[in-house]
Design a protein around this motif. Structure first.
Motif, mmCIF file in Angstrom:
data_model
loop_
_atom_site.group_PDB
_atom_site.id
_atom_site.type_symbol
_atom_site.label_atom_id
_atom_site.label_comp_id
_atom_site.label_asym_id
_atom_site.label_seq_id
_atom_site.Cartn_x
_atom_site.Cartn_y
_atom_site.Cartn_z
ATOM 1 N N UNK A 262 1.298 -163.185 7.921
ATOM 2 C CA UNK A 262 2.382 -162.537 7.410
ATOM 3 C C UNK A 262 2.295 -161.147 7.556
ATOM 4 N N UNK A 263 1.203 -160.540 7.584
ATOM 5 C CA UNK A 263 1.172 -158.988 7.576
ATOM 6 C C UNK A 263 0.660 -158.567 9.076
ATOM 7 N N UNK A 264 0.844 -159.306 10.053
ATOM 8 C CA UNK A 264 0.138 -159.039 11.216
ATOM 9 C C UNK A 264 0.638 -157.698 11.858
ATOM 10 N N UNK A 292 -4.999 -176.683 21.892
ATOM 11 C CA UNK A 292 -6.070 -176.365 22.459
ATOM 12 C C UNK A 292 -6.065 -175.248 23.142
ATOM 13 N N UNK A 293 -6.902 -174.303 23.372
ATOM 14 C CA UNK A 293 -7.100 -173.077 23.972
ATOM 15 C C UNK A 293 -8.336 -172.747 24.543
ATOM 16 N N UNK A 294 -8.403 -171.863 25.511
ATOM 17 C CA UNK A 294 -9.628 -171.194 25.956
ATOM 18 C C UNK A 294 -10.071 -169.886 25.339
ATOM 19 N N UNK A 295 -8.958 -169.446 25.057
ATOM 20 C CA UNK A 295 -9.249 -167.977 24.140
ATOM 21 C C UNK A 295 -8.342 -167.875 22.817
ATOM 22 N N UNK A 296 -8.899 -167.688 21.627
ATOM 23 C CA UNK A 296 -8.294 -167.746 20.312
ATOM 24 C C UNK A 296 -8.203 -166.173 19.914
ATOM 25 N N UNK A 297 -7.365 -165.205 19.815
ATOM 26 C CA UNK A 297 -7.353 -163.957 19.214
ATOM 27 C C UNK A 297 -6.846 -163.960 17.973
ATOM 28 N N UNK A 298 -7.659 -163.238 16.949
ATOM 29 C CA UNK A 298 -7.200 -162.917 15.749
ATOM 30 C C UNK A 298 -6.794 -161.458 15.763
ATOM 31 N N UNK A 299 -5.382 -161.007 15.719
ATOM 32 C CA UNK A 299 -5.031 -159.465 15.505
ATOM 33 C C UNK A 299 -5.210 -159.133 14.396
ATOM 34 N N UNK A 328 -15.074 -172.571 23.445
ATOM 35 C CA UNK A 328 -13.890 -171.861 23.522
ATOM 36 C C UNK A 328 -14.486 -170.490 22.929
ATOM 37 N N UNK A 329 -13.665 -169.444 23.492
ATOM 38 C CA UNK A 329 -14.215 -167.944 23.289
ATOM 39 C C UNK A 329 -13.104 -167.503 22.050
ATOM 40 N N UNK A 330 -13.510 -166.559 21.175
ATOM 41 C CA UNK A 330 -12.902 -166.135 20.091
ATOM 42 C C UNK A 330 -13.220 -164.624 20.181
ATOM 43 N N UNK A 331 -11.787 -163.660 19.900
ATOM 44 C CA UNK A 331 -11.890 -162.392 19.702
ATOM 45 C C UNK A 331 -11.147 -161.972 18.484
ATOM 46 N N UNK A 332 -11.822 -161.275 17.640
ATOM 47 C CA UNK A 332 -11.055 -160.627 16.461
ATOM 48 C C UNK A 332 -10.927 -159.224 16.849
ATOM 49 N N UNK A 333 -9.592 -158.553 16.510
ATOM 50 C CA UNK A 333 -9.175 -157.082 16.517
ATOM 51 C C UNK A 333 -8.963 -156.728 14.997
ATOM 52 N N UNK A 334 -9.605 -155.536 14.802
ATOM 53 C CA UNK A 334 -9.480 -155.003 13.573
ATOM 54 C C UNK A 334 -9.537 -155.852 12.197
ATOM 55 N N UNK A 335 -8.562 -156.130 11.570
ATOM 56 C CA UNK A 335 -8.443 -157.072 10.502
ATOM 57 C C UNK A 335 -8.946 -158.348 10.942
ATOM 58 N N UNK A 336 -8.639 -158.911 12.179
ATOM 59 C CA UNK A 336 -9.180 -160.256 12.673
ATOM 60 C C UNK A 336 -10.760 -160.065 12.748
ATOM 61 N N UNK A 337 -11.384 -158.948 13.017
ATOM 62 C CA UNK A 337 -12.686 -158.760 13.250
ATOM 63 C C UNK A 337 -13.296 -158.963 11.801
ATOM 64 N N UNK A 338 -12.616 -158.313 10.703
ATOM 65 C CA UNK A 338 -13.043 -158.612 9.476
ATOM 66 C C UNK A 338 -13.179 -159.984 8.878
#
Length: 511
Positions: A262-264, A292-299, A328-338
């Protein structure tokens, strides 16, 4: 010094083409040797950029500054509203967060905000030969007319001429333009010089009778009809690109997905993935199946706890754990990292009700939100992602990264001993400051750096880590977002030069 050339672009709707027209006109004026600045009095957006003076502004104004050939400055967007709920937002004045207000409380605050707007306006008018102003939403929203600082309220206070832009691809373009004009007050109507029609495809000859009618009906000229520029890439202010248009079925070698919570915020971080010829990128919205995916990114997120609760409700936590079990690989950026950490704490209630929430528990990191916001432009390099044990030291080489930091969270925990990046301090040549974290098994990476994928070498390294084979990477060639952005700004300016009567648009000024 003579007064600057000024023009305000207002739109009949959101996403009518205000940002695009201002950016293109800025590039046109720059080509003609005119020192020009963009200006948006009030912006509401969760995509922001860090300025040269250490504040934050809407990402659209940073794009317009690039078009103008000037460094982004907080005066270009003196009031930025970053929604945290449906009825509340963080208020950023001259690049600094000053309060979190409800819509009703912000309405009472508007005279203070307007004073900040006029301070920035006066500074820009004394420093630039031209200032191009972008409105927000539509000037015909009757309920917002009182104390308006975003559209005609500003135009009247600053005595700026206005051009209305409408998107013909949406349909109803004549109703949009005539209706908007009719709903303005007499003094506001007198301020409108004419119209620009955006995103036209087809035979212009078939449109001409409508243009003639519009000019006769309103007594104002149509300065130009801009063609639909297919594939034009410009940083979005808030709207997400249509996922269906991004999918390259049968061509892509790497499947990447990201949730649309909701607050991406700062979702433009993922544009290099969306534009890569060897990536099948998909935004996954509410209620959609998680493929299914190879990479999930949490923005990034403006309300991390609320968006993490949304993820769980949508089934993402289960899907992420299954994704990791299958390698699979997973990346979190900023809030996604938290979100990837063990615990999220907001003791001051900066993004909602005060409290603590369990994170996904995938990295040994705990985060506490603090009042002071971290705002930095950054450069550095990736950690060595090929190390299977996740270890890293500052002396090892890695792909160059450029980006920026905008966050209120402070993270700590054992996982930070395996940083995702190394960043430089100020003008230091050697990156020595660790950022983010990686899992011991090398499957998960979290960082506070927005723009992680922007640099071509970093993008290639991250895609190789996520599973894109060397042959596919080599065959696609480098994806350079900065070069693509510059090329498309020039393409936009070329279209404006060809299809808009610039002499009449800027009259009585001579360009």
């Amino acid at each position: 010094m003579s007064p600057p050339i000024t023009l305000m672009v207002q739109g009949t709707t959101s996403d009518a083409g205000k940002t695009t027209l201002v950016a293109g006109l800025a590039r046109v004026l720059r080509r003609r040797g005119i020192k020009v600045a963009p200006f948006k009095p009030q912006n509401m957006a969760l995509n922001s950029a860090v300025t040269i003076d250490g504040g934050e502004i809407g990402r659209a104004q940073a794009l317009q500054a690039l078009a103008a050939g000037v460094a982004p400055h907080t005066d270009f967007n003196p009031v930025l509203l970053k929604p945290s709920t449906d009825i509340g937002a963080q208020v950023v004045i001259h690049g600094r967060a000053v309060a979190s207000l409800s819509a009703r409380d912000y309405h009472a605050y508007k005279p203070t905000a307007m004073a900040a707007v006029m301070q920035s306006w006066d500074r820009l008018c004394s420093a630039y030969a031209a200032v191009l102003v972008e409105g927000a939403g539509s000037p015909a929203e009757i309920n917002l007319r009182d104390r308006d600082i975003a559209n005609m309220g500003f135009a009247e206070a600053a005595d700026v001429p206005v051009v209305l832009v409408a998107d013909i691809d949406r349909g109803g373009v004549f109703a949009h333009l005539v209706g908007t004009l009719e709903l303005l007050s007499p003094s506001e109507q007198a301020r409108v010089k004419g119209f620009v029609i955006n995103r036209f495809r087809g035979d212009l000859g078939l449109l001409q009778s409508g243009l003639d009618w519009l000019e006769a009906r309103t007594g104002r000229p149509v300065f130009g009809v801009l063609p639909y520029l297919h594939g034009l890439f410009l940083d979005a202010e808030d709207a997400l690109a249509d996922s269906a248009a991004d999918v390259r079925a049968g061509e892509a070698a790497l499947r990447v997905i990201a949730p649309v919570y909701s607050r991406i915020s700062n979702h433009t971080d993922l544009d290099p993935l969306r534009l890569h010829p060897q990536v099948d990128f998909r935004w996954i919205g509410p209620g959609q199946a998680i493929p299914p995916a190879d990479l999930i990114v949490l923005p990034g997120s403006k309300s991390v706890q609320a968006d993490l609760a949304w993820l769980r409700a949508q089934g993402w936590e289960t899907a992420i754990r299954r994704h990791l079990r299958y390698g699979g690989k997973l990346v979190g950026i900023c809030g996604g990292f938290q979100m990837l950490g063990r615990e999220l704490s907001d003791p001051l209630g900066l993004e909602g009700a005060p409290g603590t929430m369990a994170g996904l528990g995938l990295l040994e990191v705990d985060t506490v939100l603090e009042q002071h916001k971290q705002l930095r432009n950054l450069r550095g390099r990736l950690a060595n992602l090929s190390r299977e044990d996740g270890s890293e030291c500052a002396g090892e080489p890695g792909a160059a990264v450029t980006g920026y930091e905008i966050h209120m969270g402070v993270s700590s925990g054992p996982a930070l001993a395996r940083p995702a990046l190394w960043l430089a301090h100020g003008d230091d040549a050697m990156p020595t400051r660790p950022d983010g974290a990686r899992s011991a098994d090398g499957q998960i990476l979290g960082t506070y750096v927005h723009g992680l994928f922007d640099a071509p070498a970093a993008l290639a390294a991250l895609l190789a880590w996520a599973g894109l084979d060397a042959e596919a990477l080599e065959g696609s060639g480098p994806v350079d977002l900065a070069a693509r952005r510059e090329a498309d700004l020039d393409r936009l300016a070329d279209a404006i030069e060809a299809h808009v009567d610039l002499a009449s648009l800027f009259a009585p000024n001579r360009l």
